[in-house]
Design an enzyme around this catalytic site. Structure first.
Site, PDB file in Angstrom:
ATOM      1  N   ASN A 101       0.854  -1.177   0.000  1.00  0.00           N
ATOM      2  CA  ASN A 101       0.000   0.000   0.000  1.00  0.00           C
ATOM      3  C   ASN A 101       0.899   1.239   0.000  1.00  0.00           C
ATOM      4  O   ASN A 101       1.729   1.406   0.887  1.00  0.00           O
ATOM      5  CB  ASN A 101      -0.910  -0.036   1.230  1.00  0.00           C
ATOM      6  CG  ASN A 101      -1.941   1.056   1.215  1.00  0.00           C
ATOM      7  OD1 ASN A 101      -1.609   2.227   1.124  1.00  0.00           O
ATOM      8  ND2 ASN A 101      -3.203   0.674   1.330  1.00  0.00           N
ATOM      9  N   HIS A 150      -3.458   0.711  -3.491  1.00  0.00           N
ATOM     10  CA  HIS A 150      -3.533  -0.352  -2.487  1.00  0.00           C
ATOM     11  C   HIS A 150      -2.451  -1.374  -2.827  1.00  0.00           C
ATOM     12  O   HIS A 150      -1.891  -1.361  -3.930  1.00  0.00           O
ATOM     13  CB  HIS A 150      -4.908  -0.999  -2.518  1.00  0.00           C
ATOM     14  CG  HIS A 150      -5.982  -0.168  -1.907  1.00  0.00           C
ATOM     15  ND1 HIS A 150      -7.235  -0.659  -1.654  1.00  0.00           N
ATOM     16  CD2 HIS A 150      -6.003   1.121  -1.496  1.00  0.00           C
ATOM     17  CE1 HIS A 150      -7.991   0.275  -1.108  1.00  0.00           C
ATOM     18  NE2 HIS A 150      -7.260   1.373  -1.011  1.00  0.00           N
ATOM     19  N   GLU A 154      -2.509  -4.530  -3.579  1.00  0.00           N
ATOM     20  CA  GLU A 154      -2.771  -5.381  -4.737  1.00  0.00           C
ATOM     21  C   GLU A 154      -2.613  -4.606  -6.039  1.00  0.00           C
ATOM     22  O   GLU A 154      -2.086  -5.136  -7.022  1.00  0.00           O
ATOM     23  CB  GLU A 154      -4.184  -5.976  -4.644  1.00  0.00           C
ATOM     24  CG  GLU A 154      -4.406  -6.830  -3.419  1.00  0.00           C
ATOM     25  CD  GLU A 154      -4.888  -6.050  -2.196  1.00  0.00           C
ATOM     26  OE1 GLU A 154      -5.344  -6.693  -1.230  1.00  0.00           O
ATOM     27  OE2 GLU A 154      -4.805  -4.796  -2.185  1.00  0.00           O
ATOM     28  N   SER A 171      -7.612  -8.964   3.393  1.00  0.00           N
ATOM     29  CA  SER A 171      -8.685  -9.241   2.438  1.00  0.00           C
ATOM     30  C   SER A 171      -8.824  -8.081   1.444  1.00  0.00           C
ATOM     31  O   SER A 171      -8.941  -6.925   1.851  1.00  0.00           O
ATOM     32  CB  SER A 171      -9.996  -9.438   3.209  1.00  0.00           C
ATOM     33  OG  SER A 171     -11.054  -9.742   2.345  1.00  0.00           O
ATOM     34  N   CYS A 231     -10.146  -5.241  -0.980  1.00  0.00           N
ATOM     35  CA  CYS A 231     -11.333  -4.368  -1.007  1.00  0.00           C
ATOM     36  C   CYS A 231     -12.080  -4.543  -2.334  1.00  0.00           C
ATOM     37  O   CYS A 231     -11.678  -5.323  -3.194  1.00  0.00           O
ATOM     38  CB  CYS A 231     -10.898  -2.912  -0.836  1.00  0.00           C
ATOM     39  SG  CYS A 231     -10.056  -2.253  -2.299  1.00  0.00           S
ATOM     40  N   CYS A 261      -9.738  -3.740  -5.435  1.00  0.00           N
ATOM     41  CA  CYS A 261      -8.736  -4.769  -5.698  1.00  0.00           C
ATOM     42  C   CYS A 261      -9.395  -6.082  -6.113  1.00  0.00           C
ATOM     43  O   CYS A 261      -8.873  -6.802  -6.968  1.00  0.00           O
ATOM     44  CB  CYS A 261      -7.840  -4.941  -4.479  1.00  0.00           C
ATOM     45  SG  CYS A 261      -6.931  -3.412  -4.090  1.00  0.00           S
ATOM     46  N   ASP A 274      -8.122   5.161   4.805  1.00  0.00           N
ATOM     47  CA  ASP A 274      -7.824   4.137   3.825  1.00  0.00           C
ATOM     48  C   ASP A 274      -9.039   3.274   3.512  1.00  0.00           C
ATOM     49  O   ASP A 274      -9.226   2.860   2.377  1.00  0.00           O
ATOM     50  CB  ASP A 274      -6.669   3.242   4.299  1.00  0.00           C
ATOM     51  CG  ASP A 274      -6.095   2.418   3.154  1.00  0.00           C
ATOM     52  OD1 ASP A 274      -5.601   3.023   2.192  1.00  0.00           O
ATOM     53  OD2 ASP A 274      -6.185   1.185   3.222  1.00  0.00           O
TER      54      ASP A 274
END
Length: 145
Positions: A39, A50, A52, A77, A79, A82, A142
């Site tokens: 991130n 982010h 990912e 996990s 979002c 992503c 975030d």
């Protein structure tokens, strides 16, 4: 511990050292890491970086047939954004370090045929809990609160 999840945790730690949010990700194809990221919203003043997304960006252009053999590892996990990238590129597997701190649209990913493995790794969880305790405003920013 899985070496790929360990690599994602290393990315999360890099983000923390840089003053960012400790979430990391790696993209693996055929047993090789082809992309890494963490991130960087704070570091780059970005609305979309982010872990990912940073990982996918750093992987560069990949053919659809290669994404179809990929596994995305993330310490947290993914979002909605992503998860959308996972669906867009047809990534069939996501390994999640933990989803107690935040749980993205995991049921939607599963309904679209994505295999999710939730590890519930204590190190991933502790990284996030310590960060949130020390930076609640940044965490709320975030996750859009």
């Amino acid at each position: 511990m899985d070496m790929f999840l360990a690599a994602a945790i290393d990315e999360a730690k890099k983000g923390l050292v840089e003053g960012g949010i400790p979430i990391g990700s790696v993209l693996v194809i055929d047993g090789q890491i082809v992309g890494r990221g963490h991130n960087r919203r704070v570091q780059k003043g970005s609305s979309v970086l982010h872990a990912e997304m940073d990982c996918l960006e750093n992987a560069g252009r990949i053919k659809a047939v290669d994404y179809q053999r990929a596994t995305l590892y993330s310490t947290l996990s993914p979002c909605d954004m992503c998860s959308g990238a996972v669906l867009l590129y047809g990534i069939p597997r996501v390994v999640v370090g933990e989803n107690r701190t935040f749980c993205g649209p995991e049921d939607h990913l599963r309904s679209r045929g994505v295999e999710l493995l939730i590890v519930d790794d204590p190190q991933c969880y502790q990284l996030m809990q310590s960060f949130i305790e020390n930076n609640p405003e940044l965490w709320n920013e975030d996750i859009g609160e």
